[in-house]
Motif scaffolding. Structure first.
Motif, mmCIF file in Angstrom:
data_model
loop_
_atom_site.group_PDB
_atom_site.id
_atom_site.type_symbol
_atom_site.label_atom_id
_atom_site.label_comp_id
_atom_site.label_asym_id
_atom_site.label_seq_id
_atom_site.Cartn_x
_atom_site.Cartn_y
_atom_site.Cartn_z
ATOM 1 N N MET A 106 11.065 29.432 33.204
ATOM 2 C CA MET A 106 12.174 30.321 32.965
ATOM 3 C C MET A 106 12.879 29.850 31.690
ATOM 4 O O MET A 106 13.075 28.669 31.490
ATOM 5 N N HIS A 107 13.229 30.831 30.848
ATOM 6 C CA HIS A 107 13.869 30.490 29.575
ATOM 7 C C HIS A 107 14.915 31.540 29.238
ATOM 8 O O HIS A 107 14.648 32.736 29.306
ATOM 9 N N TYR B 293 16.931 36.278 30.740
ATOM 10 C CA TYR B 293 15.966 35.218 30.975
ATOM 11 C C TYR B 293 14.576 35.822 31.042
ATOM 12 O O TYR B 293 14.391 36.911 31.566
ATOM 13 N N LEU B 294 13.621 35.113 30.506
ATOM 14 C CA LEU B 294 12.231 35.504 30.635
ATOM 15 C C LEU B 294 11.582 34.522 31.598
ATOM 16 O O LEU B 294 11.765 33.310 31.466
ATOM 17 N N VAL B 295 10.861 35.033 32.583
ATOM 18 C CA VAL B 295 10.215 34.195 33.587
ATOM 19 C C VAL B 295 8.703 34.358 33.451
ATOM 20 O O VAL B 295 8.190 35.473 33.422
ATOM 21 N N HIS B 296 7.998 33.245 33.366
ATOM 22 C CA HIS B 296 6.536 33.259 33.311
ATOM 23 C C HIS B 296 6.004 32.085 34.111
ATOM 24 O O HIS B 296 6.526 30.994 33.990
ATOM 25 N N PRO B 297 5.005 32.273 34.957
ATOM 26 C CA PRO B 297 4.309 33.535 35.183
ATOM 27 C C PRO B 297 5.169 34.512 35.983
ATOM 28 O O PRO B 297 6.180 34.143 36.566
ATOM 29 N N ASP B 298 4.727 35.761 35.990
ATOM 30 C CA ASP B 298 5.430 36.837 36.685
ATOM 31 C C ASP B 298 5.622 36.453 38.152
ATOM 32 O O ASP B 298 4.654 36.177 38.853
ATOM 33 N N PRO B 299 6.872 36.408 38.625
ATOM 34 C CA PRO B 299 7.105 36.031 40.016
ATOM 35 C C PRO B 299 6.692 37.109 41.019
ATOM 36 O O PRO B 299 6.603 36.838 42.214
#
Length: 104
Positions: free
Chosen positions: A1-2, A18-24
């Motif tokens: 998460m960023h 926030y961008l979360v990777h990988p897709d939750p």
């Protein structure tokens, strides 16, 4: 998460992105992204929020931010290296961040 950005709302609040990777939730349907090559920006440098900002613009900005980090942050690059198709996609995007953007 960023955390990718923040902006003031017209109602006096603050929106954090926030961008979360990988897709939750990879099993949920996706939404097509606006053209991430088009950078939404305000015509007034002293008022950075574009007048017609939409959620798709915010998401495109987050994806461009991730592309920037993939090329500049070794920890992010290491994480993303396990997703070569994503890295190829990210490298096709403009990685200019707000601090590097020059107004004409």
């Amino acid at each position: 998460m960023h955390s990718t950005s923040w902006r003031a709302t017209r109602q006096g609040g603050i929106t954090l992105t926030y961008l979360v990777h990988p897709d939750p939730a990879p099993d949920h349907p996706g939404t097509p992204l606006l053209d991430p090559h088009v950078i939404a920006r305000s015509p007034q440098p002293g008022h950075p929020t574009p007048p017609a900002l939409e959620m798709g613009h915010v998401v495109a900005h987050a994806v461009r931010h991730l592309a920037f980090l993939e090329g500049t942050d070794p920890a992010i690059a290491t994480h993303l290296a396990t997703h070569p198709e994503l890295v190829r996609s990210l490298r096709s995007l403009p990685s200019t961040t707000a601090g590097e953007f020059r107004y004409a």
